[in-house]
Design a protein around this motif. Structure first.
Motif, PDB file in Angstrom:
ATOM      1  N   ILE A 103      -2.807  18.513 -46.442  1.00 40.10           N
ATOM      2  CA  ILE A 103      -2.212  17.802 -47.578  1.00 40.10           C
ATOM      3  C   ILE A 103      -2.327  18.698 -48.803  1.00 40.10           C
ATOM      4  O   ILE A 103      -3.126  19.649 -48.813  1.00 40.10           O
ATOM      5  N   ILE A 104      -1.561  18.392 -49.821  1.00 39.64           N
ATOM      6  CA  ILE A 104      -1.477  19.270 -50.981  1.00 39.64           C
ATOM      7  C   ILE A 104      -2.806  19.397 -51.742  1.00 39.64           C
ATOM      8  O   ILE A 104      -3.047  20.392 -52.410  1.00 39.64           O
ATOM      9  N   TYR A 105      -3.690  18.405 -51.603  1.00 38.24           N
ATOM     10  CA  TYR A 105      -4.952  18.425 -52.342  1.00 38.24           C
ATOM     11  C   TYR A 105      -6.156  18.776 -51.478  1.00 38.24           C
ATOM     12  O   TYR A 105      -7.285  18.469 -51.849  1.00 38.24           O
ATOM     13  N   ASP A 106      -5.947  19.422 -50.352  1.00 34.74           N
ATOM     14  CA  ASP A 106      -7.072  19.832 -49.508  1.00 34.74           C
ATOM     15  C   ASP A 106      -7.895  20.907 -50.205  1.00 34.74           C
ATOM     16  O   ASP A 106      -7.360  21.884 -50.735  1.00 34.74           O
ATOM     17  N   ALA A 107      -9.198  20.723 -50.161  1.00 32.86           N
ATOM     18  CA  ALA A 107     -10.122  21.723 -50.701  1.00 32.86           C
ATOM     19  C   ALA A 107     -10.318  22.832 -49.671  1.00 32.86           C
ATOM     20  O   ALA A 107     -10.052  22.659 -48.475  1.00 32.86           O
ATOM     21  N   CYS A 108     -10.804  23.953 -50.130  1.00 35.77           N
ATOM     22  CA  CYS A 108     -11.135  25.056 -49.226  1.00 35.77           C
ATOM     23  C   CYS A 108     -12.198  24.574 -48.244  1.00 35.77           C
ATOM     24  O   CYS A 108     -13.238  24.049 -48.656  1.00 35.77           O
ATOM     25  N   PRO A 109     -11.975  24.754 -46.953  1.00 32.20           N
ATOM     26  CA  PRO A 109     -12.953  24.294 -45.962  1.00 32.20           C
ATOM     27  C   PRO A 109     -14.244  25.125 -45.969  1.00 32.20           C
ATOM     28  O   PRO A 109     -15.277  24.672 -45.469  1.00 32.20           O
ATOM     29  N   GLU A 110     -14.178  26.303 -46.556  1.00 23.80           N
ATOM     30  CA  GLU A 110     -15.346  27.182 -46.576  1.00 23.80           C
ATOM     31  C   GLU A 110     -16.297  26.844 -47.728  1.00 23.80           C
ATOM     32  O   GLU A 110     -17.495  26.703 -47.532  1.00 23.80           O
ATOM     33  N   CYS A 111     -15.739  26.683 -48.964  1.00 25.58           N
ATOM     34  CA  CYS A 111     -16.613  26.490 -50.129  1.00 25.58           C
ATOM     35  C   CYS A 111     -16.357  25.182 -50.886  1.00 25.58           C
ATOM     36  O   CYS A 111     -17.092  24.857 -51.813  1.00 25.58           O
ATOM     37  N   GLN A 154      -0.117  27.456 -46.128  1.00 20.11           N
ATOM     38  CA  GLN A 154      -1.247  28.381 -46.110  1.00 20.11           C
ATOM     39  C   GLN A 154      -1.671  28.623 -47.551  1.00 20.11           C
ATOM     40  O   GLN A 154      -0.828  28.796 -48.439  1.00 20.11           O
ATOM     41  N   ALA A 155      -2.983  28.642 -47.773  1.00 20.83           N
ATOM     42  CA  ALA A 155      -3.514  28.863 -49.111  1.00 20.83           C
ATOM     43  C   ALA A 155      -4.630  29.898 -49.058  1.00 20.83           C
ATOM     44  O   ALA A 155      -5.222  30.145 -48.005  1.00 20.83           O
ATOM     45  N   LEU A 156      -4.899  30.476 -50.234  1.00 20.63           N
ATOM     46  CA  LEU A 156      -5.995  31.436 -50.389  1.00 20.63           C
ATOM     47  C   LEU A 156      -6.924  30.891 -51.463  1.00 20.63           C
ATOM     48  O   LEU A 156      -6.492  30.644 -52.598  1.00 20.63           O
ATOM     49  N   CYS A 157      -8.168  30.675 -51.113  1.00 20.14           N
ATOM     50  CA  CYS A 157      -9.153  30.179 -52.080  1.00 20.14           C
ATOM     51  C   CYS A 157      -9.473  31.291 -53.072  1.00 20.14           C
ATOM     52  O   CYS A 157      -9.842  32.404 -52.680  1.00 20.14           O
ATOM     53  N   ARG A 158      -9.321  30.992 -54.344  1.00 20.34           N
ATOM     54  CA  ARG A 158      -9.621  31.989 -55.382  1.00 20.34           C
ATOM     55  C   ARG A 158     -11.126  32.160 -55.574  1.00 20.34           C
ATOM     56  O   ARG A 158     -11.566  33.148 -56.143  1.00 20.34           O
ATOM     57  N   ASN A 159     -11.897  31.208 -55.094  1.00 16.34           N
ATOM     58  CA  ASN A 159     -13.342  31.259 -55.253  1.00 16.34           C
ATOM     59  C   ASN A 159     -14.004  32.155 -54.201  1.00 16.34           C
ATOM     60  O   ASN A 159     -14.797  33.022 -54.540  1.00 16.34           O
ATOM     61  N   CYS A 160     -13.648  31.941 -52.918  1.00 19.39           N
ATOM     62  CA  CYS A 160     -14.322  32.691 -51.849  1.00 19.39           C
ATOM     63  C   CYS A 160     -13.378  33.583 -51.033  1.00 19.39           C
ATOM     64  O   CYS A 160     -13.816  34.212 -50.078  1.00 19.39           O
ATOM     65  N   GLN A 161     -12.093  33.605 -51.403  1.00 27.82           N
ATOM     66  CA  GLN A 161     -11.086  34.452 -50.748  1.00 27.82           C
ATOM     67  C   GLN A 161     -10.778  34.042 -49.308  1.00 27.82           C
ATOM     68  O   GLN A 161     -10.229  34.826 -48.536  1.00 27.82           O
ATOM     69  N   GLN A 162     -11.125  32.824 -48.935  1.00 29.33           N
ATOM     70  CA  GLN A 162     -10.855  32.314 -47.588  1.00 29.33           C
ATOM     71  C   GLN A 162      -9.390  31.882 -47.469  1.00 29.33           C
ATOM     72  O   GLN A 162      -8.877  31.173 -48.317  1.00 29.33           O
ATOM     73  N   HIS A 163      -8.703  32.334 -46.414  1.00 28.86           N
ATOM     74  CA  HIS A 163      -7.376  31.820 -46.086  1.00 28.86           C
ATOM     75  C   HIS A 163      -7.563  30.533 -45.297  1.00 28.86           C
ATOM     76  O   HIS A 163      -8.411  30.485 -44.402  1.00 28.86           O
ATOM     77  N   TYR A 164      -6.771  29.509 -45.627  1.00 30.66           N
ATOM     78  CA  TYR A 164      -6.862  28.264 -44.865  1.00 30.66           C
ATOM     79  C   TYR A 164      -5.507  27.569 -44.834  1.00 30.66           C
ATOM     80  O   TYR A 164      -4.580  27.958 -45.535  1.00 30.66           O
ATOM     81  N   ASP A 186      -9.523  25.416 -56.267  1.00 27.02           N
ATOM     82  CA  ASP A 186      -8.809  26.490 -56.963  1.00 27.02           C
ATOM     83  C   ASP A 186      -8.218  27.451 -55.934  1.00 27.02           C
ATOM     84  O   ASP A 186      -8.866  28.392 -55.497  1.00 27.02           O
ATOM     85  N   SER A 187      -6.985  27.165 -55.539  1.00 24.12           N
ATOM     86  CA  SER A 187      -6.345  27.957 -54.492  1.00 24.12           C
ATOM     87  C   SER A 187      -4.970  28.439 -54.913  1.00 24.12           C
ATOM     88  O   SER A 187      -4.321  27.840 -55.757  1.00 24.12           O
ATOM     89  N   GLU A 188      -4.555  29.521 -54.296  1.00 24.42           N
ATOM     90  CA  GLU A 188      -3.205  30.059 -54.476  1.00 24.42           C
ATOM     91  C   GLU A 188      -2.420  29.719 -53.216  1.00 24.42           C
ATOM     92  O   GLU A 188      -2.877  29.973 -52.093  1.00 24.42           O
ATOM     93  N   TRP A 189      -1.237  29.132 -53.422  1.00 28.05           N
ATOM     94  CA  TRP A 189      -0.388  28.791 -52.275  1.00 28.05           C
ATOM     95  C   TRP A 189       0.344  30.035 -51.801  1.00 28.05           C
ATOM     96  O   TRP A 189       0.995  30.713 -52.592  1.00 28.05           O
ATOM     97  N   LEU A 190       0.241  30.328 -50.515  1.00 29.12           N
ATOM     98  CA  LEU A 190       0.895  31.499 -49.950  1.00 29.12           C
ATOM     99  C   LEU A 190       2.163  31.128 -49.192  1.00 29.12           C
ATOM    100  O   LEU A 190       3.136  31.880 -49.206  1.00 29.12           O
TER     101      LEU A 190
END
Length: 113
Positions: A84-92, A70-80, A96-100
């Motif tokens: 894979i380790i290099y998946d981009a935020c599906p929203e934006c 689970q990750a949190l996008c630092r750009n749009c605050q979307q949880h996703y 740039d994500s924080e691993w939760l």
């Protein structure tokens, strides 16, 4: 194969813990192996039986918890939930994500006998 070195480290940690607490063996060990921890589950299971033979973990019940990444996008605050380790935020589309959750490998608990 780094899975063997992980098993060896777990054995060393458990043997030291048993010595410190005056036990004889480990009855149960719980491991956390996140879906994106970088540990190959099949390879880990393959080396486990050889790696724990004649150690304090030889007869231990092993449980593996596998939290989904689970990750949190630092750009749009979307949880996703990256696959894979290099998946981009599906929203934006940001990388740039924080691993939760889901990137750790650790001993969660042991029961000494």
């Amino acid at each position: 194969m780094h899975e063997l070195s992980l098993v060896n480290s777990i054995v060393e940690t458990c043997e030291e813990t048993v010595r410190q607490h005056g036990g004889k063996t480990i009855q149960k060990i719980v491991l956390e192996m996140g879906t994106l921890s970088g540990v190959e589950r099949d390879a880990f299971e393959f080396v486990w039986s050889c790696g724990v033979e004649n150690t304090v973990l030889h007869h231990a019940k092993k449980e593996i918890i596998t939290p989904k990444a689970q990750a949190l996008c630092r750009n749009c605050q979307q949880h996703y939930y990256p696959e894979i380790i290099y998946d981009a935020c599906p929203e934006c589309g940001s990388f740039d994500s924080e691993w939760l959750k889901g990137r750790t490998f650790m001993i969660k608990s042991i029961i000494i006998k």
